[in-house]
Design a protein around this motif. Sequence first.
Motif, PDB file in Angstrom:
ATOM      1  N   ALA A   1      24.834  33.485  76.653  1.00  0.00           N
ATOM      2  CA  ALA A   1      23.488  33.433  76.061  1.00  0.00           C
ATOM      3  C   ALA A   1      22.866  32.049  76.211  1.00  0.00           C
ATOM      4  O   ALA A   1      21.663  31.920  76.462  1.00  0.00           O
ATOM      5  CB  ALA A   1      23.538  33.844  74.592  1.00  0.00           C
ATOM      6  N   ARG A   2      23.667  30.993  76.068  1.00  0.00           N
ATOM      7  CA  ARG A   2      23.097  29.636  76.199  1.00  0.00           C
ATOM      8  C   ARG A   2      22.724  29.330  77.646  1.00  0.00           C
ATOM      9  O   ARG A   2      21.760  28.632  77.914  1.00  0.00           O
ATOM     10  CB  ARG A   2      24.026  28.587  75.617  1.00  0.00           C
ATOM     11  CG  ARG A   2      25.272  28.329  76.398  1.00  0.00           C
ATOM     12  CD  ARG A   2      26.203  27.386  75.697  1.00  0.00           C
ATOM     13  NE  ARG A   2      26.867  28.104  74.633  1.00  0.00           N
ATOM     14  CZ  ARG A   2      28.079  27.834  74.181  1.00  0.00           C
ATOM     15  NH1 ARG A   2      28.737  26.827  74.669  1.00  0.00           N
ATOM     16  NH2 ARG A   2      28.624  28.549  73.251  1.00  0.00           N
TER      17      ARG A   2
ATOM     18  N   ALA B   1      19.468  31.273  78.284  1.00  0.00           N
ATOM     19  CA  ALA B   1      18.338  30.594  77.621  1.00  0.00           C
ATOM     20  C   ALA B   1      17.929  29.359  78.425  1.00  0.00           C
ATOM     21  O   ALA B   1      16.737  29.082  78.596  1.00  0.00           O
ATOM     22  CB  ALA B   1      18.707  30.219  76.191  1.00  0.00           C
TER      23      ALA B   1
ATOM     24  N   ASP C   1      16.163  30.522  81.624  1.00  0.00           N
ATOM     25  CA  ASP C   1      14.806  30.968  81.300  1.00  0.00           C
ATOM     26  C   ASP C   1      13.869  29.763  81.138  1.00  0.00           C
ATOM     27  O   ASP C   1      12.732  29.779  81.627  1.00  0.00           O
ATOM     28  CB  ASP C   1      14.795  31.815  80.027  1.00  0.00           C
ATOM     29  CG  ASP C   1      15.459  33.169  80.213  1.00  0.00           C
ATOM     30  OD1 ASP C   1      15.680  33.587  81.369  1.00  0.00           O
ATOM     31  OD2 ASP C   1      15.787  33.803  79.188  1.00  0.00           O
TER      32      ASP C   1
ATOM     33  N   THR D   1      20.622  22.437  74.794  1.00  0.00           N
ATOM     34  CA  THR D   1      20.988  23.447  73.799  1.00  0.00           C
ATOM     35  C   THR D   1      21.917  22.796  72.789  1.00  0.00           C
ATOM     36  O   THR D   1      22.649  21.851  73.115  1.00  0.00           O
ATOM     37  CB  THR D   1      21.692  24.687  74.409  1.00  0.00           C
ATOM     38  OG1 THR D   1      22.974  24.303  74.899  1.00  0.00           O
ATOM     39  CG2 THR D   1      20.852  25.334  75.490  1.00  0.00           C
TER      40      THR D   1
ATOM     41  N   THR E   1      12.981  26.518  70.962  1.00  0.00           N
ATOM     42  CA  THR E   1      13.062  27.947  70.659  1.00  0.00           C
ATOM     43  C   THR E   1      14.424  28.209  70.035  1.00  0.00           C
ATOM     44  O   THR E   1      15.388  27.483  70.299  1.00  0.00           O
ATOM     45  CB  THR E   1      12.892  28.811  71.930  1.00  0.00           C
ATOM     46  OG1 THR E   1      13.829  28.381  72.917  1.00  0.00           O
ATOM     47  CG2 THR E   1      11.482  28.710  72.489  1.00  0.00           C
TER      48      THR E   1
ATOM     49  N   HIS F   1      17.684  30.824  69.309  1.00  0.00           N
ATOM     50  CA  HIS F   1      18.436  31.860  70.017  1.00  0.00           C
ATOM     51  C   HIS F   1      19.687  32.200  69.229  1.00  0.00           C
ATOM     52  O   HIS F   1      20.102  31.452  68.353  1.00  0.00           O
ATOM     53  CB  HIS F   1      18.854  31.366  71.407  1.00  0.00           C
ATOM     54  CG  HIS F   1      17.705  30.936  72.237  1.00  0.00           C
ATOM     55  ND1 HIS F   1      17.028  31.794  73.066  1.00  0.00           N
ATOM     56  CD2 HIS F   1      17.086  29.739  72.349  1.00  0.00           C
ATOM     57  CE1 HIS F   1      16.048  31.141  73.658  1.00  0.00           C
ATOM     58  NE2 HIS F   1      16.056  29.887  73.242  1.00  0.00           N
ATOM     59  N   THR F   2      20.318  33.297  69.586  1.00  0.00           N
ATOM     60  CA  THR F   2      21.609  33.661  69.019  1.00  0.00           C
ATOM     61  C   THR F   2      22.668  33.328  70.059  1.00  0.00           C
ATOM     62  O   THR F   2      22.787  34.011  71.074  1.00  0.00           O
ATOM     63  CB  THR F   2      21.633  35.152  68.638  1.00  0.00           C
ATOM     64  OG1 THR F   2      20.589  35.378  67.693  1.00  0.00           O
ATOM     65  CG2 THR F   2      22.977  35.534  68.029  1.00  0.00           C
ATOM     66  N   PHE F   3      23.412  32.238  69.818  1.00  0.00           N
ATOM     67  CA  PHE F   3      24.446  31.776  70.741  1.00  0.00           C
ATOM     68  C   PHE F   3      25.858  32.067  70.251  1.00  0.00           C
ATOM     69  O   PHE F   3      26.769  32.188  71.039  1.00  0.00           O
ATOM     70  CB  PHE F   3      24.350  30.265  70.965  1.00  0.00           C
ATOM     71  CG  PHE F   3      23.149  29.802  71.738  1.00  0.00           C
ATOM     72  CD1 PHE F   3      22.430  30.637  72.567  1.00  0.00           C
ATOM     73  CD2 PHE F   3      22.746  28.481  71.642  1.00  0.00           C
ATOM     74  CE1 PHE F   3      21.335  30.191  73.279  1.00  0.00           C
ATOM     75  CE2 PHE F   3      21.661  28.009  72.354  1.00  0.00           C
ATOM     76  CZ  PHE F   3      20.950  28.859  73.173  1.00  0.00           C
TER      77      PHE F   3
ATOM     78  N   GLN G   1      19.669  33.477  65.314  1.00  0.00           N
ATOM     79  CA  GLN G   1      19.006  32.192  65.549  1.00  0.00           C
ATOM     80  C   GLN G   1      19.907  31.001  65.217  1.00  0.00           C
ATOM     81  O   GLN G   1      19.485  30.009  64.634  1.00  0.00           O
ATOM     82  CB  GLN G   1      17.687  32.119  64.778  1.00  0.00           C
ATOM     83  CG  GLN G   1      16.689  33.147  65.251  1.00  0.00           C
ATOM     84  CD  GLN G   1      15.319  32.997  64.627  1.00  0.00           C
ATOM     85  OE1 GLN G   1      15.155  32.447  63.547  1.00  0.00           O
ATOM     86  NE2 GLN G   1      14.307  33.485  65.326  1.00  0.00           N
TER      87      GLN G   1
ATOM     88  N   THR H   1      17.307  25.803  71.730  1.00  0.00           N
ATOM     89  CA  THR H   1      17.056  25.342  73.085  1.00  0.00           C
ATOM     90  C   THR H   1      15.816  24.469  73.042  1.00  0.00           C
ATOM     91  O   THR H   1      14.818  24.827  72.414  1.00  0.00           O
ATOM     92  CB  THR H   1      16.834  26.516  74.053  1.00  0.00           C
ATOM     93  OG1 THR H   1      18.002  27.319  74.066  1.00  0.00           O
ATOM     94  CG2 THR H   1      16.555  26.036  75.461  1.00  0.00           C
TER      95      THR H   1
END
Length: 178
Positions: free
Chosen positions: A27-28, A31, A34, A125, A158, A160-162, A167, A171
């Motif tokens: 996920a990181r 992110a 992106d 991150t 932003t 995120h769920t890492f 959340q 990032t």
Amino acid sequence: MTTAGDRIRQCEKYIHRPRTPYRARKARYDATADQLFSAGISNRDILVDVGAGGTELDVCLRVDYGWRGRYVPVDGWLDGVDLEAWQPPRTFDWFACLEVLEHLRDPGRLVEALQDNATCGVVITTPNPEVWDVLAMDSTHLTPISQDMLREWGFRTTLHTFYGKYQDGITGLWTGAT
């Protein structure tokens, strides 16, 4: 005094600790990808991954996003680099610094060095200290990094769920125009 050889051994020990599977950490990397692509990274660009660990950001960018730029890892296990004092040797297009700042006593110094040497941008991150006790997550964590800190340094942030809590990761993207 810690030598480069000592740092290499410390980093090797850290990098070989039991870890969650790549899929759980991905996920990181997604992110970060992106953020990089939204800010315009191209196949002609050079990305320096500061605290590169197992270089999994490179795998993600190439396999899942088709990126073909130049990837440069910087990490203590490679050559004993001390990120508390490291200065980029020249300018580069992009810097990524994933899950690193919380390990430093003076993360602002590294952030400033990256910003001074990035021609396109910096992506960071970090665990979200509003969700996690960052210092309790890992004995090597020294400094919780908040969204407010990143914003003060000029980053757009932003959530995120890492790590499995909603959340629980942040990032940050800095492009100089952010």
